[in-house]
Design an enzyme around this catalytic site. Structure first.
Site, PDB file in Angstrom:
ATOM      1  N   GLN A  10      29.648  32.295  33.743  1.00  0.00           N
ATOM      2  CA  GLN A  10      28.281  32.192  34.245  1.00  0.00           C
ATOM      3  C   GLN A  10      27.394  33.264  33.623  1.00  0.00           C
ATOM      4  O   GLN A  10      27.826  34.402  33.442  1.00  0.00           O
ATOM      5  CB  GLN A  10      28.283  32.328  35.768  1.00  0.00           C
ATOM      6  CG  GLN A  10      27.048  31.770  36.422  1.00  0.00           C
ATOM      7  CD  GLN A  10      27.257  31.489  37.903  1.00  0.00           C
ATOM      8  OE1 GLN A  10      28.379  31.298  38.353  1.00  0.00           O
ATOM      9  NE2 GLN A  10      26.185  31.461  38.651  1.00  0.00           N
ATOM     10  N   SER A  93      36.028  34.270  33.895  1.00  0.00           N
ATOM     11  CA  SER A  93      35.741  33.798  35.253  1.00  0.00           C
ATOM     12  C   SER A  93      35.774  32.267  35.300  1.00  0.00           C
ATOM     13  O   SER A  93      36.832  31.677  35.127  1.00  0.00           O
ATOM     14  CB  SER A  93      34.411  34.364  35.742  1.00  0.00           C
ATOM     15  OG  SER A  93      34.226  34.104  37.108  1.00  0.00           O
ATOM     16  N   LEU A  94      34.619  31.597  35.489  1.00  0.00           N
ATOM     17  CA  LEU A  94      34.652  30.137  35.521  1.00  0.00           C
ATOM     18  C   LEU A  94      35.184  29.569  34.208  1.00  0.00           C
ATOM     19  O   LEU A  94      35.732  28.464  34.165  1.00  0.00           O
ATOM     20  CB  LEU A  94      33.270  29.553  35.839  1.00  0.00           C
ATOM     21  CG  LEU A  94      32.284  29.342  34.701  1.00  0.00           C
ATOM     22  CD1 LEU A  94      32.458  27.971  34.046  1.00  0.00           C
ATOM     23  CD2 LEU A  94      30.857  29.480  35.178  1.00  0.00           C
ATOM     24  N   ARG A 118      33.711  25.310  43.993  1.00  0.00           N
ATOM     25  CA  ARG A 118      33.828  26.764  43.825  1.00  0.00           C
ATOM     26  C   ARG A 118      32.448  27.410  43.868  1.00  0.00           C
ATOM     27  O   ARG A 118      32.251  28.442  44.525  1.00  0.00           O
ATOM     28  CB  ARG A 118      34.516  27.072  42.489  1.00  0.00           C
ATOM     29  CG  ARG A 118      34.757  28.551  42.182  1.00  0.00           C
ATOM     30  CD  ARG A 118      35.506  28.658  40.862  1.00  0.00           C
ATOM     31  NE  ARG A 118      35.860  30.028  40.499  1.00  0.00           N
ATOM     32  CZ  ARG A 118      35.161  30.815  39.713  1.00  0.00           C
ATOM     33  NH1 ARG A 118      34.012  30.362  39.196  1.00  0.00           N
ATOM     34  NH2 ARG A 118      35.587  32.036  39.408  1.00  0.00           N
ATOM     35  N   HIS A 203      33.294  38.128  42.623  1.00  0.00           N
ATOM     36  CA  HIS A 203      34.438  38.984  42.289  1.00  0.00           C
ATOM     37  C   HIS A 203      34.414  40.304  43.059  1.00  0.00           C
ATOM     38  O   HIS A 203      34.586  41.382  42.503  1.00  0.00           O
ATOM     39  CB  HIS A 203      34.495  39.233  40.773  1.00  0.00           C
ATOM     40  CG  HIS A 203      34.671  37.970  39.988  1.00  0.00           C
ATOM     41  ND1 HIS A 203      35.845  37.242  40.019  1.00  0.00           N
ATOM     42  CD2 HIS A 203      33.833  37.290  39.185  1.00  0.00           C
ATOM     43  CE1 HIS A 203      35.715  36.173  39.253  1.00  0.00           C
ATOM     44  NE2 HIS A 203      34.491  36.174  38.751  1.00  0.00           N
ATOM     45  N   GLN A 252      41.514  35.295  41.843  1.00  0.00           N
ATOM     46  CA  GLN A 252      40.458  35.560  40.864  1.00  0.00           C
ATOM     47  C   GLN A 252      39.082  35.618  41.524  1.00  0.00           C
ATOM     48  O   GLN A 252      38.192  36.333  41.073  1.00  0.00           O
ATOM     49  CB  GLN A 252      40.478  34.471  39.780  1.00  0.00           C
ATOM     50  CG  GLN A 252      39.541  34.741  38.609  1.00  0.00           C
ATOM     51  CD  GLN A 252      38.775  33.503  38.199  1.00  0.00           C
ATOM     52  OE1 GLN A 252      38.173  32.830  39.033  1.00  0.00           O
ATOM     53  NE2 GLN A 252      38.785  33.206  36.909  1.00  0.00           N
TER      54      GLN A 252
END
Length: 315
Positions: A10, A93-94, A118, A203, A252
């Site tokens: 992102q 991440s994503l 998510r 996170h 995560q």
């Protein structure tokens, strides 16, 4: 030459991303149509010509960035790419979900739906305005972690969210606790402190509710053995089977994205010499250059870049 594909996270989104691919390649257009169909809405229209504020919403940005990454990969495959020529995948991440889709662990449809879920879960985990994320330029993650301890901030409310490269760290957490830490941090004179325009403290420990929701959703998803190994964000595990995958994806959400360490492991353990950023933007290319200065990195999301990447891969 050992090669790795990196998939962006992102922050890489921009209006117009993927449009050229859709206009020129059926394989890319098919990806965007499948993503639209899975969501029951025209996400592709938002990507190609929509409003940047709406595109940046977590629920939209996550599946949109993944769609461009997979569309790029599908075009490359249609033009001669053999994925067996790629040694490793990793995603920020994503982007880890893009890597899972690319490695055929999760179908495109399921990846689209799980990223929408998510995004919504992460958005709803903390009321708007109560969380904060800040980028710190000019300090390592080790220094920032030590400063968080020395500042006597509550580690249950603030932590390093992204260890991006040796000079860029992102912290995340409860807004008041982040502000308290920034007051302390300014005494140490970092190069820059940048407030990030995000809607939730990703996170961080505050994402526990999102992690709980995603655990239930991920357990419903059919998962297959990866065709290309994937280095996972949360513990640098090299994924070669689906064992433990759900647990790592759940962790995560609250855990630190250990991106710098992932890049170093790719080089030190696997001898990766050439990286390809597959998807929108050039954010990951910057992290590679600052972490592994002597490596080769090419960002790939346009037709001309695809041609150049395939030429390098097929040398």
């Amino acid at each position: 030459m050992t090669k790795a594909f990196l998939f962006p996270g992102q922050g890489s989104q921009f209006v117009g991303m993927g449009k050229e691919l859709a206009n020129q390649f059926n394989s890319a257009r098919d990806v965007f149509l499948e993503v639209d169909d899975a969501l029951g809405e025209k996400l592709s229209a938002l990507m190609f010509q929509g409003d940047i504020k709406e595109l940046t919403l977590t629920k939209n940005a996550q599946p949109a960035i993944m769609a461009v990454s997979i569309a790029t990969l599908r075009v490359m495959s249609a033009n001669g790419l053999d994925l067996k020529a790629i040694d490793l995948f990793a995603g920020h991440s994503l982007g880890e979900y893009s890597a899972l889709c690319a490695s055929e662990v999760i179908s495109l449809r399921d990846t689209t739906l799980i990223l929408r879920q998510r995004g919504l879960a992460m958005q709803k985990a903390v009321p708007e305005g109560q969380g904060s994320m800040v980028a710190i330029i000019g300090m390592t993650s080790e220094i920032v972690n030590e400063l968080i301890i020395n500042s006597k901030c509550d580690s249950r409310l603030i932590q390093v969210a992204n260890d991006n490269d040796p000079s860029q760290v992102v912290i995340s957490g409860e807004k008041k606790e982040v502000q308290k830490f920034i007051v302390f941090l300014k005494q140490k004179k970092p190069k820059r402190i940048i407030d990030l325009p995000v809607s939730a403290p990703f996170h961080s420990p505050l994402m526990k509710e999102a992690a709980f929701k995603m655990e239930a959703e991920l357990k419903k998803v059919k998962m297959s053995t990866p065709i290309v190994p994937i280095i996972q964000n949360v513990d640098l595990h090299v994924l070669k089977s689906t064992e433990g995958l759900v647990d790592r994806l759940v962790h995560q959400i609250c855990g630190t994205v250990r991106w710098r360490e992932s890049l170093i492991k790719m080089v030190d353990t696997f001898g990766i010499s050439t990286f390809f950023e597959i998807g929108p933007g050039k954010v990951l290319a910057g992290t590679v250059k600052r972490t592994i200065p002597k490596s080769n990195i090419l960002s790939v999301s346009l037709a001309s870049q695809i041609d150049e990447a395939l030429e390098i891969i097929n040398e």
